[in-house]
Scaffold this motif. Sequence first.
Motif, PDB file in Angstrom:
ATOM      1  N   THR A 189       0.830  -1.200   0.000  1.00  0.00           N
ATOM      2  CA  THR A 189       0.000   0.000   0.000  1.00  0.00           C
ATOM      3  C   THR A 189       0.863   1.248   0.000  1.00  0.00           C
ATOM      4  O   THR A 189       2.071   1.195   0.292  1.00  0.00           O
ATOM      5  CB  THR A 189      -0.928   0.009   1.218  1.00  0.00           C
ATOM      6  N   GLY A 190       0.231   2.383  -0.292  1.00  0.00           N
ATOM      7  CA  GLY A 190       0.969   3.641  -0.323  1.00  0.00           C
ATOM      8  C   GLY A 190       1.546   4.004   1.035  1.00  0.00           C
ATOM      9  O   GLY A 190       2.695   4.451   1.136  1.00  0.00           O
ATOM     10  N   ALA A 191       0.762   3.816   2.112  1.00  0.00           N
ATOM     11  CA  ALA A 191       1.253   4.149   3.456  1.00  0.00           C
ATOM     12  C   ALA A 191       2.423   3.255   3.846  1.00  0.00           C
ATOM     13  O   ALA A 191       3.429   3.727   4.398  1.00  0.00           O
ATOM     14  CB  ALA A 191       0.117   4.012   4.462  1.00  0.00           C
ATOM     15  N   LEU A 192       2.306   1.967   3.538  1.00  0.00           N
ATOM     16  CA  LEU A 192       3.382   1.043   3.896  1.00  0.00           C
ATOM     17  C   LEU A 192       4.620   1.301   3.044  1.00  0.00           C
ATOM     18  O   LEU A 192       5.760   1.204   3.543  1.00  0.00           O
ATOM     19  CB  LEU A 192       2.903  -0.396   3.704  1.00  0.00           C
ATOM     20  N   HIS A 193       4.401   1.677   1.787  1.00  0.00           N
ATOM     21  CA  HIS A 193       5.539   2.009   0.936  1.00  0.00           C
ATOM     22  C   HIS A 193       6.253   3.257   1.439  1.00  0.00           C
ATOM     23  O   HIS A 193       7.495   3.323   1.418  1.00  0.00           O
ATOM     24  CB  HIS A 193       5.081   2.227  -0.498  1.00  0.00           C
ATOM     25  N   GLY A 194       5.509   4.242   1.921  1.00  0.00           N
ATOM     26  CA  GLY A 194       6.151   5.443   2.461  1.00  0.00           C
ATOM     27  C   GLY A 194       6.990   5.135   3.687  1.00  0.00           C
ATOM     28  O   GLY A 194       8.103   5.652   3.840  1.00  0.00           O
ATOM     29  N   THR A 195       6.478   4.287   4.573  1.00  0.00           N
ATOM     30  CA  THR A 195       7.252   3.896   5.762  1.00  0.00           C
ATOM     31  C   THR A 195       8.503   3.137   5.363  1.00  0.00           C
ATOM     32  O   THR A 195       9.590   3.361   5.917  1.00  0.00           O
ATOM     33  CB  THR A 195       6.383   3.026   6.684  1.00  0.00           C
ATOM     34  N   LEU A 196       8.367   2.228   4.392  1.00  0.00           N
ATOM     35  CA  LEU A 196       9.519   1.439   3.948  1.00  0.00           C
ATOM     36  C   LEU A 196      10.576   2.321   3.291  1.00  0.00           C
ATOM     37  O   LEU A 196      11.792   2.144   3.514  1.00  0.00           O
ATOM     38  CB  LEU A 196       9.044   0.363   2.971  1.00  0.00           C
ATOM     39  N   ALA A 197      10.145   3.304   2.512  1.00  0.00           N
ATOM     40  CA  ALA A 197      11.111   4.202   1.872  1.00  0.00           C
ATOM     41  C   ALA A 197      11.846   5.035   2.915  1.00  0.00           C
ATOM     42  O   ALA A 197      13.063   5.279   2.788  1.00  0.00           O
ATOM     43  CB  ALA A 197      10.381   5.104   0.879  1.00  0.00           C
ATOM     44  N   ALA A 198      11.138   5.476   3.960  1.00  0.00           N
ATOM     45  CA  ALA A 198      11.793   6.247   5.021  1.00  0.00           C
ATOM     46  C   ALA A 198      12.822   5.393   5.760  1.00  0.00           C
ATOM     47  O   ALA A 198      13.923   5.861   6.095  1.00  0.00           O
ATOM     48  CB  ALA A 198      10.737   6.783   5.990  1.00  0.00           C
ATOM     49  N   GLN A 199      12.501   4.135   6.030  1.00  0.00           N
ATOM     50  CA  GLN A 199      13.458   3.240   6.694  1.00  0.00           C
ATOM     51  C   GLN A 199      14.644   2.925   5.781  1.00  0.00           C
ATOM     52  O   GLN A 199      15.769   2.750   6.260  1.00  0.00           O
ATOM     53  CB  GLN A 199      12.734   1.950   7.115  1.00  0.00           C
ATOM     54  N   GLN A 200      14.385   2.864   4.484  1.00  0.00           N
ATOM     55  CA  GLN A 200      15.468   2.637   3.534  1.00  0.00           C
ATOM     56  C   GLN A 200      16.448   3.806   3.562  1.00  0.00           C
ATOM     57  O   GLN A 200      17.679   3.608   3.537  1.00  0.00           O
ATOM     58  CB  GLN A 200      14.875   2.450   2.127  1.00  0.00           C
ATOM     59  N   ARG A 201      15.942   5.031   3.608  1.00  0.00           N
ATOM     60  CA  ARG A 201      16.837   6.193   3.673  1.00  0.00           C
ATOM     61  C   ARG A 201      17.604   6.227   4.989  1.00  0.00           C
ATOM     62  O   ARG A 201      18.770   6.656   5.029  1.00  0.00           O
ATOM     63  CB  ARG A 201      16.021   7.477   3.503  1.00  0.00           C
ATOM     64  N   LYS A 202      16.961   5.773   6.051  1.00  0.00           N
ATOM     65  CA  LYS A 202      17.630   5.744   7.364  1.00  0.00           C
ATOM     66  C   LYS A 202      18.645   4.616   7.470  1.00  0.00           C
ATOM     67  O   LYS A 202      19.588   4.674   8.274  1.00  0.00           O
ATOM     68  CB  LYS A 202      16.567   5.619   8.455  1.00  0.00           C
ATOM     69  N   GLY A 203      18.462   3.576   6.689  1.00  0.00           N
ATOM     70  CA  GLY A 203      19.396   2.438   6.731  1.00  0.00           C
ATOM     71  C   GLY A 203      19.052   1.423   7.797  1.00  0.00           C
ATOM     72  O   GLY A 203      19.923   0.662   8.224  1.00  0.00           O
ATOM     73  N   GLU A 204      17.774   1.359   8.214  1.00  0.00           N
ATOM     74  CA  GLU A 204      17.347   0.383   9.230  1.00  0.00           C
ATOM     75  C   GLU A 204      15.968  -0.150   8.842  1.00  0.00           C
ATOM     76  O   GLU A 204      14.942   0.493   9.087  1.00  0.00           O
ATOM     77  CB  GLU A 204      17.293   1.014  10.623  1.00  0.00           C
ATOM     78  N   ILE A 205      15.946  -1.323   8.253  1.00  0.00           N
ATOM     79  CA  ILE A 205      14.695  -1.925   7.787  1.00  0.00           C
ATOM     80  C   ILE A 205      14.470  -3.214   8.580  1.00  0.00           C
ATOM     81  O   ILE A 205      15.261  -4.161   8.469  1.00  0.00           O
ATOM     82  CB  ILE A 205      14.746  -2.217   6.291  1.00  0.00           C
ATOM     83  N   PRO A 206      13.410  -3.287   9.367  1.00  0.00           N
ATOM     84  CA  PRO A 206      13.151  -4.504  10.153  1.00  0.00           C
ATOM     85  C   PRO A 206      12.458  -5.578   9.314  1.00  0.00           C
ATOM     86  O   PRO A 206      11.496  -5.317   8.603  1.00  0.00           O
ATOM     87  CB  PRO A 206      12.237  -4.004  11.277  1.00  0.00           C
ATOM     88  N   LEU A 207      12.964  -6.781   9.418  1.00  0.00           N
ATOM     89  CA  LEU A 207      12.377  -7.943   8.746  1.00  0.00           C
ATOM     90  C   LEU A 207      12.235  -9.085   9.755  1.00  0.00           C
ATOM     91  O   LEU A 207      12.840  -9.055  10.834  1.00  0.00           O
ATOM     92  CB  LEU A 207      13.242  -8.401   7.572  1.00  0.00           C
TER      93      LEU A 207
END
Length: 257
Positions: A189-207
């Motif tokens: 979704t758009g909201a989830l994609h925005g959160t993921l893009a922000a975490q990508q820029r920060k360099g910390e993506i939880p999986l």
Amino acid sequence: MSERVHPAGDSPSTSGNRTQAPEKPVPPPGAYVIQVPKDQIYRYPPQEKSGRHQTGRKPRRNCCCRCLCWTIGLLLLLVILAAATVAILYLIFRPKIPEYSVESLSIKGFNFNFSSDQTSLTFSPEIDVSVRAENPNGKIGIYYEKGSSVSVFYSDLELCNGVLPVFYQGTKNVTVFRTALTGEGVLLTGALHGTLAAQQRKGEIPLELDLRVPVKVKFGAVKTWTITVKVRCGLTVNKLAEDSRIISKTCKVKVDV
């Protein structure tokens, strides 16, 4: 001794001052009266015999009770023997739970070119994951059977899944296996994609990586029934790319006997 019967016309009072006993009733013709002493009268049927008719089903009930007691006793004996066997095996082999950890992730297929007029995005990611499995037991081998599953999630969204290879892990052995996971038609979704893009820029993506694998444990020459090993690992990667790096990881192992 027969008793004299006075005629109806004679009055007992004319025979002097003697007082005569009242006359006994005369039984009707054809009837006989037999007098039995009171101490010779018996109860019929006797009380102990009459009780048999009331308790005629007791033998069958007692038989059922004995069968039930034997069954319960046999089950308790089997439980005690099984517990004793497990205790002996534990004392001899000292089993330890295998240890697992994620060594690396190679991620492909993520698209961050999300236009402003889109409300959702469908993509098909691919992840190559390397898992390290360590068998710390010195007398126990592990057979990894068919039917395993490996899945990677982002915020409860399953990205891709796959299976582990079938192999045997010997005692005191460390095996690193690499498996390819694929996903198809994953909706972001758009909201989830925005959160993921922000975490990508920060360099910390939880999986999150979930692993389920059926195994059989070998104690000497004896192989057990199938046991399910469940592993859940929390990961943090710096980016969703082929050269991604794991920043932190924690894994929990649960054995479903």
